[in-house]
Design an enzyme around this catalytic site. Structure first.
Site, PDB file in Angstrom:
ATOM      1  N   ARG A 103       0.886  -1.179   0.000  1.00  0.00           N
ATOM      2  CA  ARG A 103       0.000   0.000   0.000  1.00  0.00           C
ATOM      3  C   ARG A 103       0.911   1.212   0.000  1.00  0.00           C
ATOM      4  O   ARG A 103       1.704   1.400   0.927  1.00  0.00           O
ATOM      5  CB  ARG A 103      -0.914  -0.006   1.220  1.00  0.00           C
ATOM      6  CG  ARG A 103      -1.612   1.328   1.418  1.00  0.00           C
ATOM      7  CD  ARG A 103      -2.758   1.277   2.391  1.00  0.00           C
ATOM      8  NE  ARG A 103      -3.916   0.624   1.806  1.00  0.00           N
ATOM      9  CZ  ARG A 103      -5.153   0.736   2.276  1.00  0.00           C
ATOM     10  NH1 ARG A 103      -5.390   1.461   3.349  1.00  0.00           N
ATOM     11  NH2 ARG A 103      -6.152   0.110   1.699  1.00  0.00           N
ATOM     12  N   HIS A 130      -7.197   0.926  -6.647  1.00  0.00           N
ATOM     13  CA  HIS A 130      -7.445   0.087  -5.471  1.00  0.00           C
ATOM     14  C   HIS A 130      -8.095  -1.211  -5.961  1.00  0.00           C
ATOM     15  O   HIS A 130      -9.273  -1.479  -5.714  1.00  0.00           O
ATOM     16  CB  HIS A 130      -8.354   0.825  -4.481  1.00  0.00           C
ATOM     17  CG  HIS A 130      -8.345   0.251  -3.093  1.00  0.00           C
ATOM     18  ND1 HIS A 130      -7.601  -0.864  -2.729  1.00  0.00           N
ATOM     19  CD2 HIS A 130      -9.002   0.635  -1.957  1.00  0.00           C
ATOM     20  CE1 HIS A 130      -7.801  -1.126  -1.450  1.00  0.00           C
ATOM     21  NE2 HIS A 130      -8.647  -0.237  -0.961  1.00  0.00           N
ATOM     22  N   GLN A 133     -10.033  -3.772  -3.537  1.00  0.00           N
ATOM     23  CA  GLN A 133     -11.353  -3.319  -3.097  1.00  0.00           C
ATOM     24  C   GLN A 133     -12.388  -3.546  -4.197  1.00  0.00           C
ATOM     25  O   GLN A 133     -13.490  -4.034  -3.948  1.00  0.00           O
ATOM     26  CB  GLN A 133     -11.302  -1.834  -2.727  1.00  0.00           C
ATOM     27  CG  GLN A 133     -12.637  -1.289  -2.245  1.00  0.00           C
ATOM     28  CD  GLN A 133     -13.068  -1.864  -0.907  1.00  0.00           C
ATOM     29  OE1 GLN A 133     -12.311  -1.825   0.054  1.00  0.00           O
ATOM     30  NE2 GLN A 133     -14.289  -2.405  -0.832  1.00  0.00           N
ATOM     31  N   ASP A 220     -17.002   7.628  -2.262  1.00  0.00           N
ATOM     32  CA  ASP A 220     -15.786   7.457  -1.458  1.00  0.00           C
ATOM     33  C   ASP A 220     -15.445   8.819  -0.862  1.00  0.00           C
ATOM     34  O   ASP A 220     -16.009   9.853  -1.269  1.00  0.00           O
ATOM     35  CB  ASP A 220     -14.648   6.934  -2.365  1.00  0.00           C
ATOM     36  CG  ASP A 220     -13.384   6.578  -1.592  1.00  0.00           C
ATOM     37  OD1 ASP A 220     -13.433   6.464  -0.353  1.00  0.00           O
ATOM     38  OD2 ASP A 220     -12.326   6.428  -2.246  1.00  0.00           O
ATOM     39  N   CYS A 260     -16.441   1.972   0.064  1.00  0.00           N
ATOM     40  CA  CYS A 260     -15.300   1.092   0.394  1.00  0.00           C
ATOM     41  C   CYS A 260     -14.855   1.248   1.837  1.00  0.00           C
ATOM     42  O   CYS A 260     -14.148   0.389   2.352  1.00  0.00           O
ATOM     43  CB  CYS A 260     -14.155   1.356  -0.563  1.00  0.00           C
ATOM     44  SG  CYS A 260     -13.432   3.006  -0.403  1.00  0.00           S
ATOM     45  N   ARG A 288     -13.870  -8.502   1.297  1.00  0.00           N
ATOM     46  CA  ARG A 288     -12.424  -8.352   1.072  1.00  0.00           C
ATOM     47  C   ARG A 288     -11.712  -9.658   1.453  1.00  0.00           C
ATOM     48  O   ARG A 288     -10.804 -10.106   0.766  1.00  0.00           O
ATOM     49  CB  ARG A 288     -11.862  -7.204   1.938  1.00  0.00           C
ATOM     50  CG  ARG A 288     -12.322  -5.815   1.574  1.00  0.00           C
ATOM     51  CD  ARG A 288     -11.729  -5.320   0.273  1.00  0.00           C
ATOM     52  NE  ARG A 288     -10.282  -5.289   0.266  1.00  0.00           N
ATOM     53  CZ  ARG A 288      -9.519  -4.258   0.673  1.00  0.00           C
ATOM     54  NH1 ARG A 288     -10.101  -3.159   1.107  1.00  0.00           N
ATOM     55  NH2 ARG A 288      -8.201  -4.302   0.601  1.00  0.00           N
TER      56      ARG A 288
HETATM   57  N1  NVA Z   1      -9.796   6.785  -1.737  1.00  0.00           N
HETATM   58  C1  NVA Z   1      -9.472   6.381  -0.399  1.00  0.00           C
HETATM   59  C2  NVA Z   1      -9.734   4.925  -0.230  1.00  0.00           C
HETATM   60  C3  NVA Z   1      -9.477   4.382   1.139  1.00  0.00           C
HETATM   61  C4  NVA Z   1      -9.676   2.911   1.230  1.00  0.00           C
HETATM   62  C5  NVA Z   1      -8.024   6.715  -0.096  1.00  0.00           C
HETATM   63  O1  NVA Z   1      -7.174   6.528  -0.979  1.00  0.00           O
HETATM   64  O2  NVA Z   1      -7.734   7.169   1.007  1.00  0.00           O
HETATM   65  N1   CP Z   2     -11.279   0.017   2.084  1.00  0.00           N
HETATM   66  C1   CP Z   2     -10.022  -0.069   2.548  1.00  0.00           C
HETATM   67  O1   CP Z   2      -9.070  -0.358   1.800  1.00  0.00           O
HETATM   68  O2   CP Z   2      -9.910   0.110   3.881  1.00  0.00           O
HETATM   69  P1   CP Z   2      -8.564   0.319   4.716  1.00  0.00           P
HETATM   70  O3   CP Z   2      -7.977   1.638   4.316  1.00  0.00           O
HETATM   71  O4   CP Z   2      -9.008   0.278   6.147  1.00  0.00           O
HETATM   72  O5   CP Z   2      -7.627  -0.808   4.385  1.00  0.00           O
END
Ligand code: NVA
Ligand code: CP
Length: 308
Positions: A103, A130, A133, A220, A260, A288
């Site tokens: 990540r 992502h 997800q 989101d 998500c 997930r």
């Molecule tokens: N768009 C959000 C998704 C979190 C799971 C982010 O990147 O923070």
């Molecule tokens: N939806 C998602 O990826 O959640 P986290 O940021 O908690 O991993």
């Protein structure tokens, strides 16, 4: 050849359909308490440069339940935080573990890791995509709507990593996707061009135009991880991009709302809409686990289970 999952379009439609079948198998096996441990003695290393609740826990539990093991690596606690290049980290970790999950911020970091690692690499979220997800979300849509063939999907809010991965899902399965974003916050240009030319994507300025007649309404956060400095201007730009009860009247009467998570009630979604669709939203989160089990099994074993 190793199988990387750096974006949804790394896999074919047939491979994705196979993963969704396997996710169902994994879900049913868990519900009936059937032990299924194809990943004994396999280890997944998980590199996190951003926070996570769902991704970390679901991957860790998935590896444990499949008979393997997961190692959490935060950038700051490893030599990566002191500047060890990603191409060296990739080669070192490949000597110990059977797959990597990362990540991070730049998609290039995911690509570099995949390029230099001799084991499969999974994107657990980057600024651009992502895919894990959206794999889980496709499984959830199938559960609620029966098929991915005829669903009309709407996206309301930021043209972020989730929006991009939904466009890739539309390209993969051919369902219509309507995206409503404020000017200057659109999804990836190349993806928009390709999906628009294929007649799959409609990019609109008003949330109601995207939501009208939709089976699935997605949103989101307005301020994704890494965008905190833009907080003030984003709140202004997105002020009319809230999924509320009034907006949902334009969707089909049996439409579902997806998120998500984490959610910011009162921003991209009202508390009322969130709670009305909480069963879908938390099923997304649960899925997930099942979808990633399918993914881990597929990339960490050579065996194909006869679904295609
Ligand atoms: N768009 C959000 C998704 C979190 C799971 C982010 O990147 O923070
Ligand atoms: N939806 C998602 O990826 O959640 P986290 O940021 O908690 O991993």
């Amino acid at each position: 050849m190793k199988k990387d999952f750096t974006r949804l379009l790394d896999i074919t439609r047939e491979e994705c359909a196979y993963l969704l079948e396997r996710a169902l198998f994994m879900k049913e096996a868990r519900l009936t308490h059937k032990a299924y441990k194809p990943l004994q003695d396999r280890t997944l290393a998980m590199i996190f440069e951003k926070a996570s609740t769902r991704t970390r826990i679901s991957f860790e539990v998935a590896m444990k339940e499949l008979g393997g093991h997961a190692i959490f690596l935060s950038q700051s606690d490893t030599q990566m935080g002191r500047g060890e290049p990603i191409r060296d980290t990739a080669r070192v970790l490949s000597r110990y573990v059977h797959a990597l999950m990362i990540r991070t911020f730049a998609q290039d970091t995911v690509k570099t890791l995949a390029q230099w690692a001799s084991v499969p690499v999974i994107n657990g979220l980057s600024d651009l995509y992502h895919p894990c997800q959206v794999l889980s979300d496709l499984f959830t849509v199938k559960e609620y709507k029966g098929s991915l063939r005829d669903v009309r999907v709407a996206w309301v809010g930021d043209g972020n990593n989730m929006a991009n991965s939904w466009i890739e899902a539309s390209l993969l399965f051919g369902f219509p996707l309507a995206v409503a974003v404020p000017p200057a916050y659109g999804p990836d240009d190349a993806l928009v061009k390709e999906a628009t030319e294929k007649g799959l994507l409609t990019l609109v300025a008003e949330p109601i135009e995207a939501v009208r007649g939709a089976d699935v309404v997605n949103t989101d956060v307005w301020i994704s991880m890494g965008m905190e400095e833009e907080e003030e201007e984003r709140r202004k730009a997105f002020a009319s991009f809230c999924v509320d009860g009034e907006l949902m009247k334009a969707a089909k009467s049996d439409a579902i709302v997806m998120h998500c998570l984490p959610a910011h009630r009162g921003e991209e979604i009202t508390d009322e809409v969130f709670e009305r669709f909480q069963e879908v939203i938390f099923t997304q989160a649960e899925n997930r686990l099942h979808a990633q089990k399918a993914l881990l099994e597929w990339i960490m074993t050579e065996e194909i289970h006869g679904y295609y």
